[in-house]
Scaffold this motif. Sequence first.
Motif, PDB file in Angstrom:
ATOM      1  N   THR A  97       0.547  -1.341  -0.014  1.00 49.15           N
ATOM      2  CA  THR A  97      -0.056   0.059  -0.224  1.00 49.15           C
ATOM      3  C   THR A  97       0.899   1.274  -0.123  1.00 49.15           C
ATOM      4  O   THR A  97       2.166   1.233  -0.261  1.00 49.15           O
ATOM      5  CB  THR A  97      -1.024   0.030   1.191  1.00 49.15           C
ATOM      6  OG1 THR A  97      -1.960   1.132   1.071  1.00 49.15           O
ATOM      7  CG2 THR A  97      -0.289  -0.066   2.646  1.00 49.15           C
ATOM      8  N   VAL A  98       0.304   2.385   0.159  1.00 44.65           N
ATOM      9  CA  VAL A  98       0.975   3.644   0.096  1.00 44.65           C
ATOM     10  C   VAL A  98       0.812   4.118   1.642  1.00 44.65           C
ATOM     11  O   VAL A  98      -0.366   4.430   2.124  1.00 44.65           O
ATOM     12  CB  VAL A  98       0.654   4.711  -0.845  1.00 44.65           C
ATOM     13  CG1 VAL A  98       1.119   5.885  -0.672  1.00 44.65           C
ATOM     14  CG2 VAL A  98       0.617   4.017  -2.233  1.00 44.65           C
ATOM     15  N   GLN A  99       2.102   4.643   2.193  1.00 45.89           N
ATOM     16  CA  GLN A  99       2.047   5.192   3.645  1.00 45.89           C
ATOM     17  C   GLN A  99       1.926   6.679   3.416  1.00 45.89           C
ATOM     18  O   GLN A  99       2.950   7.110   2.650  1.00 45.89           O
ATOM     19  CB  GLN A  99       3.018   4.586   4.280  1.00 45.89           C
ATOM     20  CG  GLN A  99       3.003   4.971   5.797  1.00 45.89           C
ATOM     21  CD  GLN A  99       4.099   4.374   6.286  1.00 45.89           C
ATOM     22  OE1 GLN A  99       5.142   4.159   6.010  1.00 45.89           O
ATOM     23  NE2 GLN A  99       3.980   4.152   8.009  1.00 45.89           N
ATOM     24  N   HIS A 100       1.314   7.390   4.140  1.00 39.55           N
ATOM     25  CA  HIS A 100       1.170   8.844   3.873  1.00 39.55           C
ATOM     26  C   HIS A 100       1.334   9.602   5.164  1.00 39.55           C
ATOM     27  O   HIS A 100       1.221   9.124   6.215  1.00 39.55           O
ATOM     28  CB  HIS A 100      -0.415   9.149   3.556  1.00 39.55           C
ATOM     29  CG  HIS A 100      -0.843   8.752   2.127  1.00 39.55           C
ATOM     30  ND1 HIS A 100      -0.798   9.487   1.121  1.00 39.55           N
ATOM     31  CD2 HIS A 100      -1.614   7.832   1.950  1.00 39.55           C
ATOM     32  CE1 HIS A 100      -1.168   8.830   0.116  1.00 39.55           C
ATOM     33  NE2 HIS A 100      -1.852   7.788   0.753  1.00 39.55           N
ATOM     34  N   THR A 101       2.380  10.722   4.906  1.00 36.19           N
ATOM     35  CA  THR A 101       2.475  11.580   6.134  1.00 36.19           C
ATOM     36  C   THR A 101       2.074  13.143   5.606  1.00 36.19           C
ATOM     37  O   THR A 101       1.499  13.013   4.506  1.00 36.19           O
ATOM     38  CB  THR A 101       4.132  11.630   6.436  1.00 36.19           C
ATOM     39  OG1 THR A 101       4.800  12.138   5.230  1.00 36.19           O
ATOM     40  CG2 THR A 101       4.705  10.316   6.611  1.00 36.19           C
ATOM     41  N   LYS A 102       2.366  14.118   6.220  1.00 36.79           N
ATOM     42  CA  LYS A 102       1.830  15.273   6.018  1.00 36.79           C
ATOM     43  C   LYS A 102       2.803  15.564   4.705  1.00 36.79           C
ATOM     44  O   LYS A 102       2.094  16.404   4.202  1.00 36.79           O
ATOM     45  CB  LYS A 102       2.094  16.247   7.304  1.00 36.79           C
ATOM     46  CG  LYS A 102       1.145  15.994   8.231  1.00 36.79           C
ATOM     47  CD  LYS A 102       1.274  16.935   9.374  1.00 36.79           C
ATOM     48  CE  LYS A 102       0.260  16.409  10.493  1.00 36.79           C
ATOM     49  NZ  LYS A 102       0.544  17.412  11.655  1.00 36.79           N
TER      50      LYS A 102
ATOM     51  N   VAL B 290       5.106  -2.432   2.594  1.00 39.00           N
ATOM     52  CA  VAL B 290       4.550  -3.793   2.746  1.00 39.00           C
ATOM     53  C   VAL B 290       3.907  -3.999   3.864  1.00 39.00           C
ATOM     54  O   VAL B 290       4.460  -3.736   5.198  1.00 39.00           O
ATOM     55  CB  VAL B 290       5.595  -4.960   2.387  1.00 39.00           C
ATOM     56  CG1 VAL B 290       4.955  -6.255   2.719  1.00 39.00           C
ATOM     57  CG2 VAL B 290       6.148  -4.730   1.379  1.00 39.00           C
ATOM     58  N   VAL B 291       2.626  -4.335   3.941  1.00 41.42           N
ATOM     59  CA  VAL B 291       1.893  -4.877   5.284  1.00 41.42           C
ATOM     60  C   VAL B 291       1.899  -6.353   5.267  1.00 41.42           C
ATOM     61  O   VAL B 291       1.298  -6.799   4.300  1.00 41.42           O
ATOM     62  CB  VAL B 291       0.441  -4.334   5.444  1.00 41.42           C
ATOM     63  CG1 VAL B 291      -0.408  -4.762   6.491  1.00 41.42           C
ATOM     64  CG2 VAL B 291       0.333  -2.707   5.274  1.00 41.42           C
ATOM     65  N   ARG B 292       2.510  -6.903   5.943  1.00 40.56           N
ATOM     66  CA  ARG B 292       2.727  -8.450   5.982  1.00 40.56           C
ATOM     67  C   ARG B 292       1.808  -9.004   6.834  1.00 40.56           C
ATOM     68  O   ARG B 292       1.306  -8.405   7.901  1.00 40.56           O
ATOM     69  CB  ARG B 292       4.070  -8.919   6.618  1.00 40.56           C
ATOM     70  CG  ARG B 292       5.384  -8.479   5.420  1.00 40.56           C
ATOM     71  CD  ARG B 292       6.626  -8.792   5.995  1.00 40.56           C
ATOM     72  NE  ARG B 292       7.610  -8.660   5.210  1.00 40.56           N
ATOM     73  CZ  ARG B 292       8.331  -7.639   4.505  1.00 40.56           C
ATOM     74  NH1 ARG B 292       7.599  -6.390   4.722  1.00 40.56           N
ATOM     75  NH2 ARG B 292       9.122  -7.566   3.825  1.00 40.56           N
ATOM     76  N   ASN B 293       1.143 -10.276   6.378  1.00 43.64           N
ATOM     77  CA  ASN B 293       0.303 -11.202   7.308  1.00 43.64           C
ATOM     78  C   ASN B 293       1.299 -11.614   8.449  1.00 43.64           C
ATOM     79  O   ASN B 293       2.351 -12.229   8.115  1.00 43.64           O
ATOM     80  CB  ASN B 293      -0.182 -12.403   6.447  1.00 43.64           C
ATOM     81  CG  ASN B 293      -0.885 -13.154   7.296  1.00 43.64           C
ATOM     82  OD1 ASN B 293      -0.448 -13.966   7.842  1.00 43.64           O
ATOM     83  ND2 ASN B 293      -2.409 -12.871   7.112  1.00 43.64           N
TER      84      ASN B 293
END
Length: 186
Positions: free
Chosen positions: A121-126, A133-136
Amino acid sequence: YWLSKIDESELRIFDFGGNVGNLYYAYAPHLSCTRSLEWTVFDIGPILEAGKRIAAQRGAGTLKFTDSLGEASRCNVLLASSAFHYWEGSVESFLDQLATPPAHVIVNSSPVHDREPSFITVQHTKTCAFPCVVRNSAEMTASFTARGYTLEDRWPVLERSLRMPLFPDRTVPHYSGFYFRRQGRP
């Protein structure tokens, strides 16, 4: 916590994505009183240069910097705090780069999901956005187990989360930390 509990007379820590050595400055005073400590930070070039300047100013003689993941083979502790989710490959491909796997692996402050399979996914900051990666959690644990590690502990990192407004099932309500120890190690 786990860094202080690891039963090694000499701590050789490889700090994956360790920035300018922030964790070294926070933890070293508590770890080096009863044993020797060597701390190696792995990060990108401009960050490493800034880290070297700061270390020289502070006289941090046991803090080193590298852009080679291969240097982790010299360490007995691999620490990936707030950074492992930026590794695009699998856990296996990460560990396969190390000629000698470390006895201890601490993955801290990483988004994992207990129900959904691993996803990117995409991680956002200001000010910016970047892929992660978001791992199971079960898949990640199985990958470490397949490489000879045992999960010793898992903890919630409640101050961090990953909200997915368009995909609420994939929201990560809090990040997690993990401590893996190679089987047969004290």
